[in-house]
Scaffold this motif. Structure first.
Motif, PDB file in Angstrom:
ATOM      1  N   GLY A  50      37.963  49.308  50.616  1.00 46.33           N
ATOM      2  CA  GLY A  50      36.773  49.219  49.777  1.00 46.33           C
ATOM      3  C   GLY A  50      36.978  49.850  48.410  1.00 46.33           C
ATOM      4  N   LEU A  51      37.689  50.981  48.373  1.00 48.04           N
ATOM      5  CA  LEU A  51      37.976  51.625  47.088  1.00 48.04           C
ATOM      6  C   LEU A  51      38.900  50.756  46.236  1.00 48.04           C
ATOM      7  CD1 LEU A  51      38.498  55.335  48.228  1.00 48.04           C
ATOM      8  CD2 LEU A  51      36.515  54.363  47.056  1.00 48.04           C
ATOM      9  N   ILE A  52      39.909  50.137  46.858  1.00 54.13           N
ATOM     10  CA  ILE A  52      40.812  49.245  46.113  1.00 54.13           C
ATOM     11  C   ILE A  52      40.054  48.046  45.562  1.00 54.13           C
ATOM     12  CG2 ILE A  52      42.822  47.734  46.337  1.00 54.13           C
ATOM     13  CD1 ILE A  52      43.930  49.660  48.402  1.00 54.13           C
ATOM     14  N   PHE A  53      39.165  47.470  46.372  1.00 52.77           N
ATOM     15  CA  PHE A  53      38.376  46.322  45.917  1.00 52.77           C
ATOM     16  C   PHE A  53      37.458  46.708  44.753  1.00 52.77           C
ATOM     17  CE2 PHE A  53      34.309  44.031  46.238  1.00 52.77           C
ATOM     18  CZ  PHE A  53      34.745  42.754  45.918  1.00 52.77           C
ATOM     19  N   CYS A  54      36.792  47.853  44.875  1.00 54.75           N
ATOM     20  CA  CYS A  54      35.902  48.311  43.789  1.00 54.75           C
ATOM     21  C   CYS A  54      36.686  48.592  42.513  1.00 54.75           C
ATOM     22  CB  CYS A  54      35.149  49.556  44.236  1.00 54.75           C
ATOM     23  SG  CYS A  54      33.961  49.261  45.563  1.00 54.75           S
ATOM     24  N   PHE A  55      37.885  49.156  42.649  1.00 48.28           N
ATOM     25  CA  PHE A  55      38.700  49.441  41.473  1.00 48.28           C
ATOM     26  C   PHE A  55      39.124  48.157  40.776  1.00 48.28           C
ATOM     27  CE2 PHE A  55      42.867  50.624  39.554  1.00 48.28           C
ATOM     28  CZ  PHE A  55      42.381  51.522  38.624  1.00 48.28           C
ATOM     29  N   GLY A  56      39.585  47.160  41.552  1.00 48.81           N
ATOM     30  CA  GLY A  56      39.961  45.885  40.953  1.00 48.81           C
ATOM     31  C   GLY A  56      38.786  45.170  40.313  1.00 48.81           C
ATOM     32  N   THR A  57      37.617  45.228  40.961  1.00 51.28           N
ATOM     33  CA  THR A  57      36.419  44.594  40.389  1.00 51.28           C
ATOM     34  C   THR A  57      35.983  45.304  39.122  1.00 51.28           C
ATOM     35  OG1 THR A  57      35.754  44.015  42.646  1.00 51.28           O
ATOM     36  CG2 THR A  57      34.095  43.825  40.918  1.00 51.28           C
ATOM     37  N   ILE A  59      37.897  46.793  36.967  1.00 49.62           N
ATOM     38  CA  ILE A  59      38.790  46.393  35.882  1.00 49.62           C
ATOM     39  C   ILE A  59      38.397  45.015  35.349  1.00 49.62           C
ATOM     40  CG2 ILE A  59      41.180  45.858  35.271  1.00 49.62           C
ATOM     41  CD1 ILE A  59      42.078  47.851  37.350  1.00 49.62           C
ATOM     42  N   LEU A  60      38.055  44.088  36.262  1.00 52.74           N
ATOM     43  CA  LEU A  60      37.665  42.745  35.824  1.00 52.74           C
ATOM     44  C   LEU A  60      36.375  42.773  35.006  1.00 52.74           C
ATOM     45  CD1 LEU A  60      38.381  40.462  38.924  1.00 52.74           C
ATOM     46  CD2 LEU A  60      39.466  40.346  36.676  1.00 52.74           C
ATOM     47  N   ILE A  61      35.412  43.585  35.436  1.00 52.34           N
ATOM     48  CA  ILE A  61      34.113  43.608  34.745  1.00 52.34           C
ATOM     49  C   ILE A  61      34.203  44.375  33.437  1.00 52.34           C
ATOM     50  CG2 ILE A  61      31.733  44.421  34.932  1.00 52.34           C
ATOM     51  CD1 ILE A  61      31.919  43.942  37.943  1.00 52.34           C
ATOM     52  N   ASP A  62      34.895  45.496  33.436  1.00 53.91           N
ATOM     53  CA  ASP A  62      34.918  46.377  32.266  1.00 53.91           C
ATOM     54  C   ASP A  62      36.331  46.472  31.708  1.00 53.91           C
ATOM     55  OD1 ASP A  62      33.765  47.984  30.374  1.00 53.91           O
ATOM     56  OD2 ASP A  62      33.970  49.814  31.549  1.00 53.91           O
ATOM     57  N   LYS A  63      37.014  45.323  31.574  1.00 58.01           N
ATOM     58  CA  LYS A  63      38.422  45.349  31.163  1.00 58.01           C
ATOM     59  C   LYS A  63      38.611  45.773  29.709  1.00 58.01           C
ATOM     60  CE  LYS A  63      38.421  40.298  30.540  1.00 58.01           C
ATOM     61  NZ  LYS A  63      37.210  40.011  31.328  1.00 58.01           N
ATOM     62  N   THR A  64      37.601  45.601  28.863  1.00 58.22           N
ATOM     63  CA  THR A  64      37.752  45.969  27.457  1.00 58.22           C
ATOM     64  C   THR A  64      37.952  47.473  27.297  1.00 58.22           C
ATOM     65  OG1 THR A  64      36.372  44.100  26.807  1.00 58.22           O
ATOM     66  CG2 THR A  64      36.715  45.844  25.179  1.00 58.22           C
ATOM     67  N   SER A  65      37.075  48.244  27.927  1.00 52.18           N
ATOM     68  CA  SER A  65      37.218  49.698  27.834  1.00 52.18           C
ATOM     69  C   SER A  65      38.445  50.177  28.598  1.00 52.18           C
ATOM     70  CB  SER A  65      35.966  50.385  28.383  1.00 52.18           C
ATOM     71  OG  SER A  65      35.786  50.060  29.746  1.00 52.18           O
ATOM     72  N   PHE A  66      38.804  49.486  29.671  1.00 56.76           N
ATOM     73  CA  PHE A  66      39.980  49.881  30.442  1.00 56.76           C
ATOM     74  C   PHE A  66      41.253  49.636  29.650  1.00 56.76           C
ATOM     75  CE2 PHE A  66      41.095  51.429  34.552  1.00 56.76           C
ATOM     76  CZ  PHE A  66      42.399  51.026  34.750  1.00 56.76           C
ATOM     77  N   VAL A  67      41.293  48.533  28.887  1.00 59.48           N
ATOM     78  CA  VAL A  67      42.459  48.266  28.042  1.00 59.48           C
ATOM     79  C   VAL A  67      42.627  49.366  27.010  1.00 59.48           C
ATOM     80  CG1 VAL A  67      43.298  46.743  26.211  1.00 59.48           C
ATOM     81  CG2 VAL A  67      42.556  45.776  28.358  1.00 59.48           C
ATOM     82  N   SER A  68      41.541  49.774  26.381  1.00 60.55           N
ATOM     83  CA  SER A  68      41.632  50.822  25.374  1.00 60.55           C
ATOM     84  C   SER A  68      41.998  52.164  25.996  1.00 60.55           C
ATOM     85  CB  SER A  68      40.292  50.949  24.640  1.00 60.55           C
ATOM     86  OG  SER A  68      39.263  51.330  25.555  1.00 60.55           O
ATOM     87  N   PHE A  69      41.732  52.321  27.309  1.00 63.65           N
ATOM     88  CA  PHE A  69      42.020  53.595  27.970  1.00 63.65           C
ATOM     89  C   PHE A  69      43.482  53.706  28.367  1.00 63.65           C
ATOM     90  CE2 PHE A  69      42.263  56.061  31.951  1.00 63.65           C
ATOM     91  CZ  PHE A  69      41.912  57.295  31.431  1.00 63.65           C
ATOM     92  N   VAL A  70      44.040  52.664  28.996  1.00 61.46           N
ATOM     93  CA  VAL A  70      45.409  52.738  29.493  1.00 61.46           C
ATOM     94  C   VAL A  70      46.407  52.029  28.603  1.00 61.46           C
ATOM     95  CG1 VAL A  70      44.664  52.959  31.874  1.00 61.46           C
ATOM     96  CG2 VAL A  70      45.088  50.704  30.954  1.00 61.46           C
ATOM     97  N   GLY A  71      45.955  51.215  27.646  1.00 61.41           N
ATOM     98  CA  GLY A  71      46.865  50.554  26.733  1.00 61.41           C
ATOM     99  C   GLY A  71      47.593  49.375  27.321  1.00 61.41           C
ATOM    100  N   LEU A  72      46.952  48.595  28.183  1.00 64.07           N
ATOM    101  CA  LEU A  72      47.555  47.396  28.749  1.00 64.07           C
ATOM    102  C   LEU A  72      47.043  46.164  28.025  1.00 64.07           C
ATOM    103  CD1 LEU A  72      47.244  48.097  32.569  1.00 64.07           C
ATOM    104  CD2 LEU A  72      49.108  48.665  31.064  1.00 64.07           C
ATOM    105  N   SER A  73      47.845  45.106  28.026  1.00 63.52           N
ATOM    106  CA  SER A  73      47.378  43.849  27.490  1.00 63.52           C
ATOM    107  C   SER A  73      46.466  43.181  28.503  1.00 63.52           C
ATOM    108  CB  SER A  73      48.563  42.940  27.147  1.00 63.52           C
ATOM    109  OG  SER A  73      49.357  42.741  28.284  1.00 63.52           O
ATOM    110  N   VAL A  83      44.817  40.940  41.981  1.00 64.87           N
ATOM    111  CA  VAL A  83      45.653  41.316  43.127  1.00 64.87           C
ATOM    112  C   VAL A  83      45.031  42.487  43.884  1.00 64.87           C
ATOM    113  CG1 VAL A  83      47.887  42.285  43.787  1.00 64.87           C
ATOM    114  CG2 VAL A  83      47.783  40.413  42.140  1.00 64.87           C
ATOM    115  N   LEU A  84      44.532  43.476  43.159  1.00 62.03           N
ATOM    116  CA  LEU A  84      43.892  44.623  43.801  1.00 62.03           C
ATOM    117  C   LEU A  84      42.638  44.206  44.555  1.00 62.03           C
ATOM    118  CD1 LEU A  84      44.222  47.381  41.044  1.00 62.03           C
ATOM    119  CD2 LEU A  84      45.400  47.299  43.239  1.00 62.03           C
ATOM    120  N   ALA A  85      41.825  43.332  43.953  1.00 60.80           N
ATOM    121  CA  ALA A  85      40.593  42.895  44.610  1.00 60.80           C
ATOM    122  C   ALA A  85      40.894  42.138  45.898  1.00 60.80           C
ATOM    123  CB  ALA A  85      39.771  42.029  43.651  1.00 60.80           C
ATOM    124  N   VAL A  86      41.854  41.213  45.851  1.00 60.85           N
ATOM    125  CA  VAL A  86      42.208  40.444  47.052  1.00 60.85           C
ATOM    126  C   VAL A  86      42.815  41.344  48.120  1.00 60.85           C
ATOM    127  CG1 VAL A  86      43.678  38.599  47.933  1.00 60.85           C
ATOM    128  CG2 VAL A  86      42.486  38.284  45.773  1.00 60.85           C
TER     129      VAL A  86
END
Length: 304
Positions: A50-57, A59-73, A83-86
């Motif tokens: 459940g934690l892995i699914f919530c984490f992947g979801t 990232i999908l919902i709030d990917k803009t702020s997550f990109v600025s946080f970790v520096g990923l494309s 992959v994390l959600a599945v």
């Protein structure tokens, strides 16, 4: 007067005979222990899934702020979030089967749980055999894909998934090109005129050489037009490039990948063995519980 003593009589009947009901009670206690052991551990994996699914979801919902946080494309981030959600959903489904099957003592759910674990274990073994036996062919295929991605770098603005993934790989592995930075000389968008010096993507920039740890993030992901005195943007705002004579990684990603695998081989093998042994343990406990529940209860009913 001599008296003859009779020899002691040896009894062939055991003095301490085991009580069948006590034996059945011990077996029942053992099965109860296995049942609650399976329940607790599968409950833990259900929460983990459940934690892995919530984490992947998230990232999908709030990917803009997550990109600025970790520096990923965006593209690698979207791929890993899916992959994390599945993975989280599959982990929750398997753990739920184990929890309910063990707690309610349902043989059908325990059998399905055993079958899914067996399928997962067989898939992992098959992948391991294929990777070990087809290693050279797999490496050649990856090389062809990478060189094709480099050759057609940013030629199609609507399809940049492979380019962004390779940029992210170069940034994480601290390398440039597959064999060396010279591979980027075949990129049509970075070639320019014959008089121009060769260019490479900004993902090849070695920020540690200039003590500029944030320069890459500012340039590559935010598309800033300068990185030190010699960096520049080429053609469009989405194409970030800098001269090959600048501070870039001089090692190819093939060599960097081999070094990473060599340095982390023990950890990778240990994790694979640990996961495999854990799956084998759960399969053994589930099939043992599934096969012995009805037999023990039938025997107990005879002695009551």
């Amino acid at each position: 007067m001599t008296t003859c003593e009779e020899p002691p009589v040896v009894s062939l009947v055991p003095t301490h005979s085991k009580d069948p009901q006590a034996k059945m009670s011990a077996q029942e206690s053992c099965l109860s222990l296995i049942k609650y052991f399976l329940f607790v551990f599968n409950l833990f994996f259900f929460v983990l899934g459940g934690l892995i699914f919530c984490f992947g979801t998230w990232i999908l919902i709030d990917k803009t702020s997550f990109v600025s946080f970790v520096g990923l494309s965006f593209v690698p981030l979207q791929t890993w979030s899916k992959v994390l959600a599945v993975s989280g959903v599959l982990t929750m489904a398997m753990a739920l089967l184990g929890c309910v099957g063990a707690l309610k003592e349902l043989r059908c759910l325990l059998g399905l749980y055993f079958g899914m674990l067996l399928l997962l274990f067989a898939t992992q073994i098959t992948l391991g055999i294929l990777i070990s036996t087809q290693r050279i062919r797999l490496e050649r295929k990856v090389q062809e894909l990478v060189l094709q991605t480099i050759h057609s770098y940013r030629t199609d603005p609507d399809d940049t998934a492979a380019e962004e993934s390779w940029d992210y790989a170069q940034f994480q592995l601290r390398c440039c090109g597959w064999h060396s930075p010279r591979d980027w000389m075949s990129a049509r968008t970075l070639r320019g005129n014959e008089s121009d010096e060769p260019f490479v993507p900004c993902s090849c920039y070695n920020s540690t050489a200039t003590n500029d740890s944030s320069g890459f993030d500012k340039l590559f992901f935010s598309q800033i037009s300068r990185l030190g005195p010699r960096a520049k943007l080429r053609q469009t705002a989405d194409l970030c490039a800098l001269p090959a004579k600048a501070h870039i990684y001089r090692e190819g990603c093939a060599q960097s990948l081999r070094k990473w695998l060599h340095n982390n081989l023990i950890s990778i093998v240990g994790i694979c063995l640990g996961v495999g042994l854990l799956e084998l343990g759960f399969m053994t406990l589930s099939i043992f519980l599934c096969r012995n529940l009805d037999h023990v209860y039938d025997r107990l009913a005879r002695y009551r």
